[in-house]
Design an enzyme around this catalytic site. Structure first.
Site, PDB file in Angstrom:
ATOM      1  CE  LYS A  45       4.105   6.588 -14.425  1.00  0.00           C
ATOM      2  NZ  LYS A  45       3.255   7.136 -13.366  1.00  0.00           N
ATOM      3  CE1 TYR A  47       5.656  -0.593  -4.120  1.00  0.00           C
ATOM      4  CE2 TYR A  47       7.402   0.348  -5.483  1.00  0.00           C
ATOM      5  CZ  TYR A  47       6.931  -0.657  -4.644  1.00  0.00           C
ATOM      6  OH  TYR A  47       7.754  -1.725  -4.331  1.00  0.00           O
ATOM      7  CG  HIS A  48       3.065   6.043  -9.667  1.00  0.00           C
ATOM      8  ND1 HIS A  48       3.855   6.571 -10.671  1.00  0.00           N
ATOM      9  CD2 HIS A  48       3.750   6.263  -8.508  1.00  0.00           C
ATOM     10  CE1 HIS A  48       4.971   7.061 -10.139  1.00  0.00           C
ATOM     11  NE2 HIS A  48       4.921   6.886  -8.835  1.00  0.00           N
ATOM     12  CE1 TYR A  49      -2.632   2.270  -3.928  1.00  0.00           C
ATOM     13  CE2 TYR A  49      -0.482   1.306  -4.406  1.00  0.00           C
ATOM     14  CZ  TYR A  49      -1.388   1.833  -3.505  1.00  0.00           C
ATOM     15  OH  TYR A  49      -1.048   1.931  -2.175  1.00  0.00           O
TER      16      TYR A  49
END
Length: 778
Positions: A346, A430-432
């Site tokens: 990421k 999935y770290h918004y």
């Protein structure tokens, strides 16, 4: 915990927290130590679901996602990237890989948090839900692959976010059981928390305080998650039904998707967008839903064959390029009997920003989001570098040897292909985060601009995702901010000094006070305000009237016509009386109050605790009972850094005889005791135990004090005054002093505490969680 909305509807709480997720649970737990808390979660409990709780089923809970009840709710951004939201108590900590890692020191500094308090908050979390992992063979392989790819140094097991290859913490224990943020609720006061499950908040309830020209949050409106959107229920903040300024806060902790959407549905947001849905504008805040970010992810398959391997969440991370790139590997199930082996990277600090908008007035439906992945040239350039590093990990000798010569890895030929690969294959980690950012929607204390009593405490306030992943910091944030929020509630009082205060002494026959109006109450039936004495007479402030057998009442100004009377009730009944009045009024440790069937008004466990009395040792300068005039002490000896205080006097013991004590007190004893009720009649003394000299340090100092006292009694001055015939107390040898101290310890009548500053009252002497209630004295 309850799923019965009727059980909660219409009730009031000091704090209402919307979202029982990663931040909401620890926040509720910490606030509940002193305040009543309602925690509303749109999903159910994780504890009975093996797909959530057992490590061997990691990833399986994500297979089935439905509209209203699955533990994960699926959504697809306008960018075309599939994503997930947690919908279960514990939030995303119940569905993620369980990797635990703190934020970097730089992140903490940027956020303006106190480093020492942050460390304590992390430790509070870690002591409850974090464990060192047991590395699987694939995780060992990934570790060597990261090192072989040049992601150095090797940091071993650490919870810190540092450059290099590391093993992080995990929320899976040694038996493979997941510990979500819901486990942190056990760190709170269960008597002060109600957790409402399967209820979705529809909007925040506001009202205007015309006196102060301000908009205040006063409660929430919610629906059953599996019900109809038309059947709504309400819960309100304490004081909302009868006060223009409710106590406490509504706190949104519904995540980067939920919190901005709730604000918009409540009329807080960009006016143009709200008008499209005919939502009345409460506060025009143009940045609600903006500055939304999601960390771009690129994933390569170390082995793309769908084999049946055990699921394996990431336990090792490679952190490179000044913390910009984060790489992890796992084994992810794609069906009940097949898995893939992705190695994913990421981009930690993307420049590209997106936006969230409402899609419907139904709060259960996902809003529309667009993250604009890699829209900034700098993000695309860094993505290319990241994929080159990712390819070195996948092609490493460690991975190749482990998976065997037959494994089918993703192979990229030439860096000229990478920009296209990044744009085509970008995914989510999935770290918004963002959408209610600090500085644009909330201030540095997480209060929503333009609204009193409304905060947002979750990942929607972050400008960047902290650490390897945000879970640890979100759990920490709930614990970190609770004391700050508590202090602000304790400071709530009238904006001008009250013109009157009512003092209650310990002689009130009932001993129990209504803590909102200052009126005495009875255990069984609370009396109503009495009528005026005679027709035409003024209802005078502070007038006492008889109201039933041997009971009388006095009121604060405004108590007849306002739920927030002027002035305050001030207890000045001393270290015995004031704690006893609080206990008799329902303020104290619930377990003790229940013994006397006293209704619990406020659960304050420290009422009556930390009681101290300064130990005193007294020697007779002349033990003959002579007939002398009484003589109060007028001279004091103060020594040993103010620890010892010695005085002398003449004390009558009968009408015609007196003694000559020389007494010393220990000024700063460490021994503490407790006060408890003995009866519901305030005229009776409570039970107290001071535990004199129970601490070794106190006994040691008492011996020193006794030696000093003996020198005074044996002094030439005292001997000359009384003459050779006087009978003084004589102590032979210091070896006798410990026994003498224990046997002859007395009081100096300077007992104190029981309502200590910091545990029962704040620095302004206001009782925690009570309006217009103070304690003055010892």
């Amino acid at each position: 915990m309850t799923s019965d909305v009727e059980e909660v509807s219409g009730k009031s709480f000091d704090y209402i927290i919307v979202g029982g997720g990663t931040a909401g649970c620890p926040l509720a737990a910490t606030l509940s130590e002193k305040f009543s808390v309602l925690l509303v979660e749109r999903g159910g409990s994780p504890f009975e679901n093996p797909l959530v709780m057992e490590k061997k089923y990691y990833g399986y809970s994500l297979f089935e996602t439905d509209e209203f009840s699955s533990v994960a709710q699926s959504f697809v951004s306008v960018d075309g990237v599939r994503n997930l939201r947690g919908r279960v108590l514990g939030g995303s900590s119940a569905i993620n890989g369980g990797f635990y890692s703190r934020a970097s020191k730089e992140f903490v500094k940027k956020a303006g948090w106190n480093e020492e308090m942050v460390a304590k908050a992390y430790e509070w979390v870690e002591s409850r839900v974090v464990f060192p992992p047991m590395l699987t063979p694939w995780q060992f392989t990934a570790e060597f692959g990261l090192l072989e790819a040049g992601i150095l140094p090797y940091n071993g097991y650490t919870l810190e976010h540092v450059e290099g290859t590391k093993i992080g913490g995990t929320v899976f224990d040694q038996l493979g059981t997941r510990h979500t943020s819901a486990d942190l609720l056990q760190g709170g006061n269960p008597e002060n928390i109600i957790v409402l499950l399967n209820a979705t908040v529809k909007n925040i309830i506001f009202h205007n305080n015309s006196d102060k020209n301000e908009t205040c949050a006063s409660g929430i409106s919610f629906i059953r998650s599996d019900g109809t959107a038309d059947e709504t229920f309400e819960a309100v903040l304490s004081g909302a039904n009868d006060s223009s300024s409710p106590l406490g806060d509504v706190i949104l902790a519904a995540g980067a998707m939920g919190s901005p959407a709730i604000l918009l549905l409540s009329g807080v947001g960009p006016p143009k967008h709200l008008k499209k849905f005919d939502i009345p504008i409460v506060v025009a805040l143009k940045d609600v839903g903006r500055q939304l970010k999601d960390n771009p992810c690129i994933s390569l398959m170390a082995d793309s064959r769908p084999l049946n391997r055990p699921a394996d969440p990431p336990q090792v991370a490679g952190i490179a390029k000044d913390l910009k790139f984060i790489i992890e590997a796992g084994v992810l199930p794609i069906s009940a009997n097949s898995t893939l082996v992705p190695v994913a990277a990421k981009l930690a600090f993307p420049k590209s920003k997106g936006r969230l908008k409402l899609n419907s007035m139904d709060p259960r439906e996902n809003p529309t989001v667009k993250f604009n992945y890699l829209s900034k040239e700098e993000d695309l350039k860094q993505c290319v570098e990241m994929v080159e590093m990712l390819q070195r990990v996948v092609s490493s000798q460690a991975v190749t040897v482990f998976l065997g010569a037959e494994h089918k890895k993703d192979v990229l030929v030439g860096s000229e292909d990478l920009p296209g690969l990044c744009q085509k294959n970008v995914r989510t980690f999935y770290h918004y985060h963002g959408g209610c950012s600090v500085g644009s929607v909330v201030d540095s204390d997480y209060r929503v601009y333009g609204v009193k009593g409304l905060r947002v405490v979750d990942g929607s306030t972050f400008l960047e995702s902290p650490g390897t992943n945000p879970m640890a910091t979100l759990m920490m944030l709930g614990s970190l901010l609770a004391p700050k929020i508590e202090r602000e509630l304790k400071r709530i009082s009238l904006s001008t000094p009250p013109p009157y205060s009512v003092f209650f002494s310990a002689s009130l026959s009932t001993g129990m006070l209504n803590l909102r109006t200052g009126r005495p109450i009875h255990l069984k039936n609370q009396s109503k305000l009495p009528p005026k004495i005679n027709e035409g007479e003024e209802d005078l402030p502070g007038l006492c009237r008889k109201n039933g057998p041997e009971t009388f009442e006095a009121f604060l100004n405004g108590a007849n016509d306002s739920s927030s009377p002027l002035g305050g009730v001030i207890l000045a009944a001393g270290a015995i009386g004031s704690p006893a009045v609080l206990l008799l009024s329902g303020v104290g440790p619930p377990k003790h109050l229940k013994k006397f069937d006293i209704p619990i008004v406020v659960a304050l466990k420290d009422v009556g605790r930390q009681m101290k009395d300064d130990p005193c040792i007294s020697l007779m300068a002349d033990s003959r009972p002579l007939n002398c005039p009484a003589d109060t002490p007028q001279v004091a000896g103060i020594s040993e850094d103010l620890k010892f205080i010695i005085e002398a006097g003449v004390l009558p013991i009968s009408a015609n005889s007196a003694l000559f004590p020389v007494a010393a007190k220990l000024a700063y004893p460490e021994s503490k005791g407790r006060l408890k009720l003995n009866s519901v009649d305030l005229r009776e003394n409570p039970t107290v135990k001071f535990n004199y000299l129970s601490k070794e340090e106190d006994l040691k100092q008492c011996v020193e004090m006794g030696e000093l006292l003996q020198r005074v009694v044996n002094s030439q001055a005292v001997t000359a005054f009384f003459g050779a015939e006087h009978k003084k107390d004589v102590l032979v040898g210091s070896e006798d002093l410990p026994g003498l101290c224990k046997k002859n310890v007395r009081t100096f009548y300077h007992y104190h505490d029981g309502c200590s500053v910091g545990s029962v009252i704040d620095s302004d002497y206001r009782v925690y969680r009570l309006w217009s209630k103070r304690i003055a004295g010892r």
